[in-house]
Design a protein around this motif. Structure first.
Motif, mmCIF file in Angstrom:
data_model
loop_
_atom_site.group_PDB
_atom_site.id
_atom_site.type_symbol
_atom_site.label_atom_id
_atom_site.label_comp_id
_atom_site.label_asym_id
_atom_site.label_seq_id
_atom_site.Cartn_x
_atom_site.Cartn_y
_atom_site.Cartn_z
ATOM 1 N N LEU A 102 49.146 16.323 42.397
ATOM 2 C CA LEU A 102 48.506 16.940 41.240
ATOM 3 C C LEU A 102 48.503 18.454 41.410
ATOM 4 O O LEU A 102 48.307 18.963 42.514
ATOM 5 N N GLU A 103 48.721 19.166 40.327
ATOM 6 C CA GLU A 103 48.599 20.620 40.331
ATOM 7 C C GLU A 103 47.491 20.971 39.344
ATOM 8 O O GLU A 103 47.711 21.153 38.155
ATOM 9 N N LEU A 104 46.273 21.030 39.856
ATOM 10 C CA LEU A 104 45.104 21.227 39.015
ATOM 11 C C LEU A 104 45.056 22.683 38.568
ATOM 12 O O LEU A 104 44.704 23.578 39.318
ATOM 13 N N ASP A 105 45.425 22.891 37.321
ATOM 14 C CA ASP A 105 45.710 24.215 36.778
ATOM 15 C C ASP A 105 44.682 24.554 35.706
ATOM 16 O O ASP A 105 44.573 23.841 34.707
ATOM 17 N N GLY A 106 43.900 25.601 35.916
ATOM 18 C CA GLY A 106 42.866 25.932 34.951
ATOM 19 C C GLY A 106 42.344 27.342 35.115
ATOM 20 O O GLY A 106 43.126 28.291 35.150
ATOM 21 N N HIS A 107 41.034 27.484 35.251
ATOM 22 C CA HIS A 107 40.479 28.823 35.404
ATOM 23 C C HIS A 107 39.328 28.844 36.399
ATOM 24 O O HIS A 107 38.718 27.809 36.679
ATOM 25 N N ALA A 108 39.084 30.023 36.934
ATOM 26 C CA ALA A 108 38.039 30.222 37.937
ATOM 27 C C ALA A 108 37.029 31.236 37.425
ATOM 28 O O ALA A 108 37.357 32.140 36.654
ATOM 29 N N SER A 109 35.785 31.084 37.858
ATOM 30 C CA SER A 109 34.717 32.019 37.486
ATOM 31 C C SER A 109 33.712 32.080 38.620
ATOM 32 O O SER A 109 33.876 31.444 39.657
ATOM 33 N N GLY A 110 32.660 32.836 38.428
ATOM 34 C CA GLY A 110 31.648 32.999 39.457
ATOM 35 C C GLY A 110 31.701 34.379 40.076
ATOM 36 O O GLY A 110 32.727 35.072 40.036
ATOM 37 N N LEU A 111 30.591 34.777 40.679
ATOM 38 C CA LEU A 111 30.423 36.137 41.186
ATOM 39 C C LEU A 111 31.516 36.549 42.166
ATOM 40 O O LEU A 111 32.014 37.674 42.120
ATOM 41 N N TYR A 116 45.529 29.289 43.834
ATOM 42 C CA TYR A 116 46.492 30.348 43.516
ATOM 43 C C TYR A 116 46.177 30.937 42.149
ATOM 44 O O TYR A 116 45.767 30.221 41.230
ATOM 45 N N PHE A 117 46.384 32.248 42.022
ATOM 46 C CA PHE A 117 46.065 32.964 40.791
ATOM 47 C C PHE A 117 47.310 33.712 40.305
ATOM 48 O O PHE A 117 47.508 34.883 40.622
ATOM 49 N N PRO A 118 48.177 33.044 39.526
ATOM 50 C CA PRO A 118 49.454 33.634 39.132
ATOM 51 C C PRO A 118 49.379 34.566 37.935
ATOM 52 O O PRO A 118 50.337 35.284 37.639
ATOM 53 N N GLY A 119 48.262 34.570 37.217
ATOM 54 C CA GLY A 119 48.155 35.385 36.014
ATOM 55 C C GLY A 119 47.944 36.861 36.302
ATOM 56 O O GLY A 119 47.791 37.293 37.447
ATOM 57 N N GLU A 120 47.911 37.646 35.247
ATOM 58 C CA GLU A 120 47.693 39.089 35.400
ATOM 59 C C GLU A 120 46.279 39.389 35.875
ATOM 60 O O GLU A 120 46.057 40.343 36.616
ATOM 61 N N GLN A 121 45.317 38.575 35.441
ATOM 62 C CA GLN A 121 43.924 38.795 35.833
ATOM 63 C C GLN A 121 43.658 38.146 37.196
ATOM 64 O O GLN A 121 43.715 36.924 37.336
ATOM 65 N N LYS A 122 43.414 38.949 38.227
ATOM 66 C CA LYS A 122 43.148 38.463 39.572
ATOM 67 C C LYS A 122 41.647 38.459 39.843
ATOM 68 O O LYS A 122 40.868 39.131 39.149
ATOM 69 N N PRO A 123 41.218 37.705 40.887
ATOM 70 C CA PRO A 123 39.818 37.810 41.324
ATOM 71 C C PRO A 123 39.490 39.249 41.719
ATOM 72 O O PRO A 123 40.385 40.062 41.979
ATOM 73 N N VAL A 124 38.204 39.577 41.770
ATOM 74 C CA VAL A 124 37.779 40.945 42.089
ATOM 75 C C VAL A 124 38.288 41.401 43.449
ATOM 76 O O VAL A 124 38.441 42.595 43.695
ATOM 77 N N SER A 125 38.576 40.449 44.320
ATOM 78 C CA SER A 125 39.110 40.801 45.633
ATOM 79 C C SER A 125 40.566 41.225 45.562
ATOM 80 O O SER A 125 41.100 41.798 46.521
ATOM 81 N N GLY A 126 41.219 40.923 44.433
ATOM 82 C CA GLY A 126 42.615 41.301 44.254
ATOM 83 C C GLY A 126 43.606 40.328 44.865
ATOM 84 O O GLY A 126 44.815 40.550 44.799
ATOM 85 N N VAL A 127 43.134 39.247 45.450
ATOM 86 C CA VAL A 127 44.033 38.313 46.133
ATOM 87 C C VAL A 127 44.785 37.451 45.122
ATOM 88 O O VAL A 127 44.317 37.206 44.012
ATOM 89 N N LEU A 155 28.568 34.711 53.519
ATOM 90 C CA LEU A 155 28.046 35.137 52.224
ATOM 91 C C LEU A 155 28.411 36.586 51.977
ATOM 92 O O LEU A 155 27.679 37.519 52.324
ATOM 93 N N ALA A 156 29.595 36.786 51.407
ATOM 94 C CA ALA A 156 30.062 38.112 50.986
ATOM 95 C C ALA A 156 29.943 39.152 52.097
ATOM 96 O O ALA A 156 29.712 40.339 51.831
ATOM 97 N N GLY A 157 30.072 38.742 53.354
ATOM 98 C CA GLY A 157 29.987 39.673 54.469
ATOM 99 C C GLY A 157 28.581 40.118 54.803
ATOM 100 O O GLY A 157 28.386 40.917 55.730
ATOM 101 N N LEU A 158 27.595 39.585 54.096
ATOM 102 C CA LEU A 158 26.206 40.010 54.310
ATOM 103 C C LEU A 158 25.446 39.063 55.237
ATOM 104 O O LEU A 158 24.445 39.452 55.828
ATOM 105 N N ALA A 159 25.915 37.818 55.357
ATOM 106 C CA ALA A 159 25.215 36.846 56.197
ATOM 107 C C ALA A 159 26.181 35.741 56.609
ATOM 108 O O ALA A 159 27.096 35.379 55.855
ATOM 109 N N LEU A 160 25.975 35.212 57.817
ATOM 110 C CA LEU A 160 26.705 34.050 58.294
ATOM 111 C C LEU A 160 25.755 32.862 58.246
ATOM 112 O O LEU A 160 24.690 32.883 58.854
#
Length: 450
Positions: A256-265, A319-330, A423-428
């Motif tokens: 399966l190639e579960l293809d959709g969208h991602a959100s969240g902080l 994987y994020f193949p679209g023009e809009q990348k996560p805030v991390s840029g990955v 947690l975002a580099g603030l806590a383990l």
């Protein structure tokens, strides 16, 4: 289509109902109530009704005329994950914060239906159709639960449609094959636990640092979507003599190639962004070697050895193949290491014909876990399982049979969980605990010969 990036737990919903997986990993075993009564022992060598083709398409050659079989199994899980969380953070100085993090009844009750049809064309050829599910699991905890950072909700829906055909070579040997059309959809989310709010409200915490911490209950990562993929299955049967039979079946993996969208902080930074993404996931191949042995006029024994190629479930990478990348840029994100291993299941059962109208069934099974202790997670709390099953079949009329079954499944042995999250580099954050629980299954199957 919307599609899902799944992580942590993966679960099944058949026709819109969610079920805690009852086999290892997130594999489902509940394909019929007929087989449930003997703990699914000997299934690849059994031909009770049209549901036989689900495990081994070659068994279609043992079904006369046209037959229908439909039913469902009600699943009542009681799965607990108990433990504590330790938080290490420069925000706490040298202090380590400990928080209770036990979660009870992480999977709800569900109804899992099925449908089968077979049609004998002549002495050699028979074809059939099945609609059921072979994979799934669902877990959910409150959005502010102490372990919600590891995943507060995960689910996948899998519905499988199989056209099958079988050919009788001679009185001893039959072969069969089928196409697997699998629809899968799912969702996953991880949220901010209540203890983050406790840290954030600490008056000793600098305002600039507190501003970097997310609010309690905020979505950190969320993904959803669906896909359709194809696979295949093959089976064979050897009728040694009138009283003894062997069956062998293999079901291919399905990618399966579960293809959709991602959100969240952690993906959109709190902005109103639509981030396209997909996550490849392979549903593992599985095989069964089974036997049927008529020991007396009224008593028969059945046995199965099942193998599932869970080693393909190694990592979940989005994987994020679209023009809009996560805030991390990955362009890709390692959602989770799973490190599953191939697993084995062993089952032994029996059938006794009481009279012309009634027969009874019973069975035992050992289902080995698909995960080593060091890789077990809070959202796939997999462990070894013991099955205890019993059932009955009633010949309601010349053409109609009704099967009833009940099964108790007990998780046994130690099932420790030790999981870490940054947690975002603030806590383990480290979870230390264990999984435990049991499951009751109850089902009914109606089978009609036309």
């Amino acid at each position: 289509m919307k599609r899902t990036i799944i992580t942590l737990a993966i679960s099944a919903i058949v026709f819109g109902t969610t079920s805690q997986a009852q086999a290892a990993g997130f594999q489902l075993a509940e394909y019929s109530s007929t087989g449930l009564g003997r703990a699914f022992a000997g299934e690849a060598a059994m031909a009770d009704n049209a549901s036989a083709q689900s495990r081994n398409p070659a068994m279609l050659t043992y079904l006369n005329g046209r037959q229908l079989s439909a039913g469902g199994i009600y699943v009542m899980p009681n799965i607990d994950v108990t433990g504590d969380i330790a938080i290490t953070s420069p925000l706490l100085g040298a202090q380590i914060m400990h928080v209770p993090a036990s979660a009870h009844d992480v999977a709800g009750n569900a109804f899992v239906p099925n449908f089968y049809y077979s049609n004998q064309l002549n002495e050699q050829w028979t074809w059939g159709l099945t609609v059921n599910s072979n994979y799934g699991l669902a877990t959910e905890i409150d959005t502010t639960h102490a372990a919600a950072i590891f995943g507060n909700e995960t689910a996948i829906t899998t519905v499988e449609f199989n056209p099958n055909v079988a050919y009788r070579i001679n009185e001893q040997f039959s072969v069969g094959g089928g196409l697997r059309v699998v629809y899968g959809e799912g969702s996953i989310s991880a949220t901010t636990p209540a203890w983050v709010g406790a840290i954030k409200s600490n008056p000793a915490l600098p305002a600039a640092v507190a501003a970097r911490l997310p609010d309690t209950g905020m979505t950190l990562k969320a993904m959803e979507g669906d896909d359709i993929a194809l696979g295949w299955k093959l089976g064979a049967s050897w009728q040694i003599n009138s009283d003894h039979r062997l069956g062998l079946a293999y079901h291919s993996g399905v990618e399966l190639e579960l293809d959709g969208h991602a959100s969240g902080l952690l993906y959109d930074g709190g902005q109103d962004l639509s981030i396209d993404g997909y996550l490849p996931i392979e549903l593992p191949a599985f095989a069964e070697l089974a036997s049927y042995n008529q020991l007396t006029e009224k008593f028969a024994m059945h046995a199965s050895i099942n193998w599932t190629q869970w080693s393909v479930f190694d990592q979940l990478v989005a994987y994020f193949p679209g023009e809009q990348k996560p805030v991390s840029g990955v362009e890709s994100d390692l959602v989770k290491d799973e490190n599953f291993k191939d697993n084995w299941r062993y089952a032994l059962g029996g059938t006794y014909q009481l009279n012309n109208d009634w027969l009874v069934r019973a069975g035992l099974a050992l289902d080995k876990t698909a995960v080593e202790d060091q890789y077990r997670t809070t959202t796939i709390p997999d462990s070894d399982r013991l099955w205890f099953s019993m059932g009955a079949g009633y010949q309601a009329s010349k053409n109609l049979t009704v099967d009833f079954a009940v099964t108790y499944i007990r998780m046994y042995g130690d099932a420790p969980i030790n999981e870490q999250q940054n947690l975002a580099g603030l806590a383990l954050v480290n979870f230390d605990g264990e999984a435990s629980g049991d499951v009751w299954l109850a089902g009914v199957q109606l089978s009609y010969k036309m």
